[in-house]
Motif scaffolding. Sequence first.
Motif, PDB file in Angstrom:
ATOM      1  N   ALA A 204       0.842  -1.200   0.000  1.00 13.67           N
ATOM      2  CA  ALA A 204       0.000   0.000   0.000  1.00 13.67           C
ATOM      3  C   ALA A 204       0.877   1.249   0.000  1.00 13.67           C
ATOM      4  O   ALA A 204       1.866   1.312   0.730  1.00 13.67           O
ATOM      5  CB  ALA A 204      -0.912   0.005   1.222  1.00 13.67           C
ATOM      6  N   TYR A 205       0.498   2.208  -0.796  1.00 13.33           N
ATOM      7  CA  TYR A 205       1.178   3.501  -0.849  1.00 13.33           C
ATOM      8  C   TYR A 205       2.677   3.350  -1.111  1.00 13.33           C
ATOM      9  O   TYR A 205       3.496   4.052  -0.533  1.00 13.33           O
ATOM     10  CB  TYR A 205       0.938   4.295   0.437  1.00 13.33           C
TER      11      TYR A 205
ATOM     12  N   ASP B 173      -8.964   2.962   3.581  1.00 11.26           N
ATOM     13  CA  ASP B 173      -9.147   3.518   2.239  1.00 11.26           C
ATOM     14  C   ASP B 173      -9.817   2.434   1.401  1.00 11.26           C
ATOM     15  O   ASP B 173      -9.223   1.399   1.121  1.00 11.26           O
ATOM     16  CB  ASP B 173      -7.774   3.892   1.662  1.00 11.26           C
ATOM     17  N   LYS B 174     -11.061   2.663   0.994  1.00 15.77           N
ATOM     18  CA  LYS B 174     -11.832   1.646   0.265  1.00 15.77           C
ATOM     19  C   LYS B 174     -11.128   1.193  -1.019  1.00 15.77           C
ATOM     20  O   LYS B 174     -11.321   0.080  -1.487  1.00 15.77           O
ATOM     21  CB  LYS B 174     -13.236   2.169  -0.098  1.00 15.77           C
ATOM     22  N   GLY B 175     -10.291   2.058  -1.596  1.00 14.77           N
ATOM     23  CA  GLY B 175      -9.561   1.707  -2.812  1.00 14.77           C
ATOM     24  C   GLY B 175      -8.515   0.617  -2.583  1.00 14.77           C
ATOM     25  O   GLY B 175      -8.035   0.008  -3.536  1.00 14.77           O
ATOM     26  N   GLN B 176      -8.161   0.369  -1.338  1.00 17.86           N
ATOM     27  CA  GLN B 176      -7.157  -0.654  -1.007  1.00 17.86           C
ATOM     28  C   GLN B 176      -7.772  -2.038  -0.803  1.00 17.86           C
ATOM     29  O   GLN B 176      -7.050  -3.000  -0.571  1.00 17.86           O
ATOM     30  CB  GLN B 176      -6.412  -0.245   0.269  1.00 17.86           C
ATOM     31  N   ALA B 177      -9.086  -2.143  -0.897  1.00 18.51           N
ATOM     32  CA  ALA B 177      -9.770  -3.408  -0.580  1.00 18.51           C
ATOM     33  C   ALA B 177      -9.266  -4.577  -1.418  1.00 18.51           C
ATOM     34  O   ALA B 177      -9.005  -5.664  -0.900  1.00 18.51           O
ATOM     35  CB  ALA B 177     -11.281  -3.252  -0.746  1.00 18.51           C
ATOM     36  N   LYS B 178      -9.096  -4.375  -2.715  1.00 14.93           N
ATOM     37  CA  LYS B 178      -8.650  -5.466  -3.598  1.00 14.93           C
ATOM     38  C   LYS B 178      -7.238  -5.922  -3.215  1.00 14.93           C
ATOM     39  O   LYS B 178      -6.943  -7.123  -3.197  1.00 14.93           O
ATOM     40  CB  LYS B 178      -8.654  -5.004  -5.065  1.00 14.93           C
TER      41      LYS B 178
ATOM     42  N   HIS C 148     -14.754  -9.955  -1.023  1.00 12.55           N
ATOM     43  CA  HIS C 148     -14.849  -8.502  -0.942  1.00 12.55           C
ATOM     44  C   HIS C 148     -16.237  -8.053  -1.393  1.00 12.55           C
ATOM     45  O   HIS C 148     -16.702  -8.446  -2.458  1.00 12.55           O
ATOM     46  CB  HIS C 148     -13.754  -7.901  -1.835  1.00 12.55           C
TER      47      HIS C 148
ATOM     48  N   GLY D  34     -16.749  -2.641  -0.062  1.00 12.25           N
ATOM     49  CA  GLY D  34     -15.632  -2.064   0.668  1.00 12.25           C
ATOM     50  C   GLY D  34     -15.253  -2.799   1.934  1.00 12.25           C
ATOM     51  O   GLY D  34     -14.347  -2.394   2.638  1.00 12.25           O
TER      52      GLY D  34
END
Length: 183
Positions: free
Chosen positions: A45-46, A72-77, A94, A97
């Motif tokens: 992440a990041y 951060d919902k974008g990190q779910a995958k 998943h 979110g």
Amino acid sequence: MSIAQILKDAKAGMDKALDNAKREFSSVRSGKASPNMLDTIKVEAYGSLLPLNQVATVSAPEPRILLVTPFDKGQAKVIEKAIRESELGLDPAHQNGIIRVPLPSMTEQRRKELVKILHKLAEDGKIAVRHARTDARDKIKKLDGVSEDDKKHAEKDLQKVHDEEIGRLEAMLKAKEAEIMEV
């Protein structure tokens, strides 16, 4: 540096090794879901690898399900992928979110696999304890202005501390092993 300080440092190093082993043991699944089961998972992440608990909250609302809620919902995958690819043998799903991680019921074979993992973690802990002992023994041998008798006594004390720590590690291993093998 005095003998007492060397022994104190060695004991602190051994305690740190035991704490680490305890943390590792807690990540190995026993009968019911526990949020710290996922503590060993690292997530990309990041631009760096972060522990799961720094990118999401983990809860256990039911005995057989873990819920992972990413900050951060974008990190779910990415989180889902990290859980799936871990050695824990979990199959996360998943949705909206939130990642649901159902825990499969434990078969006899899976229990034995987990016990093998436990023994490997325990061996890593023992190695860390031995390293602390070896470092302290080397420091004792290099001491100037200390009689040989004092050095021998210090080494005996060091060995006694080492044996106690290994005994505590063995007791932790036996307790966790019994917890896993319990049906």
